[in-house]
Design an enzyme around this catalytic site. Structure first.
Site, mmCIF file in Angstrom:
data_model
loop_
_atom_site.group_PDB
_atom_site.id
_atom_site.type_symbol
_atom_site.label_atom_id
_atom_site.label_comp_id
_atom_site.label_asym_id
_atom_site.label_seq_id
_atom_site.Cartn_x
_atom_site.Cartn_y
_atom_site.Cartn_z
ATOM 1 C CE1 TYR A 185 15.082 -5.074 -6.998
ATOM 2 C CE2 TYR A 185 16.740 -4.728 -5.317
ATOM 3 C CZ TYR A 185 15.463 -4.527 -5.791
ATOM 4 O OH TYR A 185 14.577 -3.775 -5.069
ATOM 5 C CE LYS A 186 13.469 -2.043 -9.501
ATOM 6 N NZ LYS A 186 12.506 -3.104 -9.159
ATOM 7 C CG PHE A 209 8.598 1.523 -5.062
ATOM 8 C CD1 PHE A 209 8.013 0.612 -5.925
ATOM 9 C CD2 PHE A 209 9.232 1.058 -3.929
ATOM 10 C CE1 PHE A 209 8.071 -0.748 -5.668
ATOM 11 C CE2 PHE A 209 9.291 -0.299 -3.658
ATOM 12 C CZ PHE A 209 8.712 -1.213 -4.524
ATOM 13 C CG ASP A 211 13.677 5.299 -6.525
ATOM 14 O OD1 ASP A 211 14.378 4.602 -7.271
ATOM 15 O OD2 ASP A 211 12.874 4.813 -5.708
ATOM 16 N NE ARG A 239 6.065 -3.187 -12.859
ATOM 17 C CZ ARG A 239 7.017 -2.874 -11.978
ATOM 18 N NH1 ARG A 239 7.302 -1.609 -11.755
ATOM 19 N NH2 ARG A 239 7.680 -3.800 -11.326
#
Length: 405
Positions: free
Chosen positions: A228-229, A126, A203, A377
């Protein structure tokens, strides 16, 4: 059996089906397929926030700090460690953003390996991970060893073995690759890095709350992730950092703020780090932003991470089934692992021109995630997504892909 009937059968047999009713409805959304980017809010979260504003903040005002707010970063960190990360108490803290915690931990790690000048990372991690390490390398005069990774897979142990040596201070990779969903072999990569004397930083943004993690058992040194995912913490929710016990006395994070001081309210001269994981804190904790985590961790603890993972694999298997049946004939390619042992919680589909489908998909109530240059995705969150929702969303994608062929 038709694909629609198969979805209905999977929903009828789903032991987690009732959890979908715990989330706030979104009447205009037909199919939300972006849980790997932003989770949906819980009904309980809305109630908790209202209670916090009216009773805790509004009623207690500044007394709330001594009522327990000051301990939330550690209390929630320990709860998260137990429910989702396989981490014993005293090693996880909730604070800051992923970027800030990455910087803190990576800087502390390279400084703890004096004389070693190389950091190993991969080309498709990322952007934040790569950018943070580029900045640290410039600050500390380090070299970056870039491992070329396939965008359809991810980092492999043999690549790490070729990259690390006696000059390696730190390796940084993602447990689940943000683009492809590749699930890295954390224990083996840790073993290889540790044999070379390097520290490991992982990560966990695309795995926490979706894929079982065993930080202590796997020998992870440091880890970061967002909430937040799959943890449904809301936009900009605070991140979490993990620092294993045996390193807490030797690693010194670089952002020295009053909340990381051994006695914050003495307001004295000179910085003296607090003992243990509290030293990873810097500024005032984002208390209001932490409120949703109480509800979300309750939900995950009730469901169980192993059950969540089992449904996640079923959902992504079903996505692959629909993609092979409906989308492959339209030139759509799957660029995620088909092996469940190497697959995280999302599937990436690729076809030139997918960006043109985003607006009509949204107008139709279907919300996937797009990643340049040409990837969609599909990230169905196990606790909030049904198989029928996946079916209906990909049926609309199929029709639009046919129209724009």
């Amino acid at each position: 059996m038709s694909l629609a009937d198969r979805a209905a059968a999977l929903d009828a047999a789903d032991p987690l089906a009732a959890f979908r009713d715990r989330f706030l409805p979104a009447p205009s959304v037909v199919s939300y397929l972006d849980g790997n980017s932003l989770g949906r809010p819980l009904e309980a979260t809305a109630r908790l926030i209202d209670d916090f504003v009216r009773d805790q903040w509004g009623g207690r005002l500044i007394q709330g700090w001594t009522d327990g707010w000051l301990e939330w970063p550690l209390v929630l960190g320990d709860r998260l460690g137990a429910v989702a990360l396989g981490a014993a108490p005293g090693q996880t803290v909730v604070a800051d953003s992923t970027t800030v915690l990455l910087y803190k931990l990576a800087r502390a790690a390279v400084d703890a390996r004096p004389g070693r000048r190389t950091v190993v990372l991969d080309t498709d991690n990322f952007p934040t991970d790569r950018y943070v390490l580029e900045g640290i390398a410039a600050e500390r005069g380090l070299l970056l060893h870039w491992v070329e990774t396939d965008q359809a897979t991810g980092i492999r142990p043999d690549q790490v073995a070729e990259a690390v040596d006696e000059d390696t201070a730190l390796v940084l990779f993602s447990h689940v690759a943000y683009r492809s969903g590749w699930l890295a072999d954390v224990p083996e990569i840790n073993r290889i890095a540790h044999e070379a004397g390097a520290l490991t930083l992982w990560d966990l943004c695309h795995s926490a709350g979706s894929v079982p993690v065993q930080l202590d058992e796997w020998g992870v040194d440091l880890a970061v992730g967002c909430s937040y995912k799959y943890l449904n913490g809301g936009p900009g929710a605070p991140a979490f950092g993990y620092l294993r016990h045996s390193l807490q006395d030797s690693l010194k994070q670089p952002i020295q703020g009053w909340m990381g001081h051994r006695a914050s309210f003495e307001m004295g001269h000179g910085y003296e780090a607090a003992p243990g994981i509290r030293a990873l804190l810097s500024g005032t904790p984002p208390i209001l932003a932490m409120v949703p985590m109480h509800a979300n961790l309750d939900l995950l603890a009730e469901a169980g991470i192993d059950a969540v993972r089992a449904k996640s694999l079923q959902l992504t298997d079903y996505v692959l089934e629909l993609a092979d049946e409906w989308l492959a004939p339209l030139g759509v390619e799957v660029v995620s692992p088909r092996d469940p042992a190497r697959r995280g919680g999302h599937i990436t589909l690729r076809r030139a021109g997918f960006e043109q489908l985003l607006a009509p998909l949204w107008e139709s109530g279907v919300i996937p995630d797009y990643r340049r240059p040409d990837g969609l995705r599909i990230g169905p969150a196990p606790l909030s997504t049904s198989f029928t929702e996946v079916h209906d969303g990909l049926a609309i994608l199929r029709d639009l892909a046919e129209k724009h062929r």
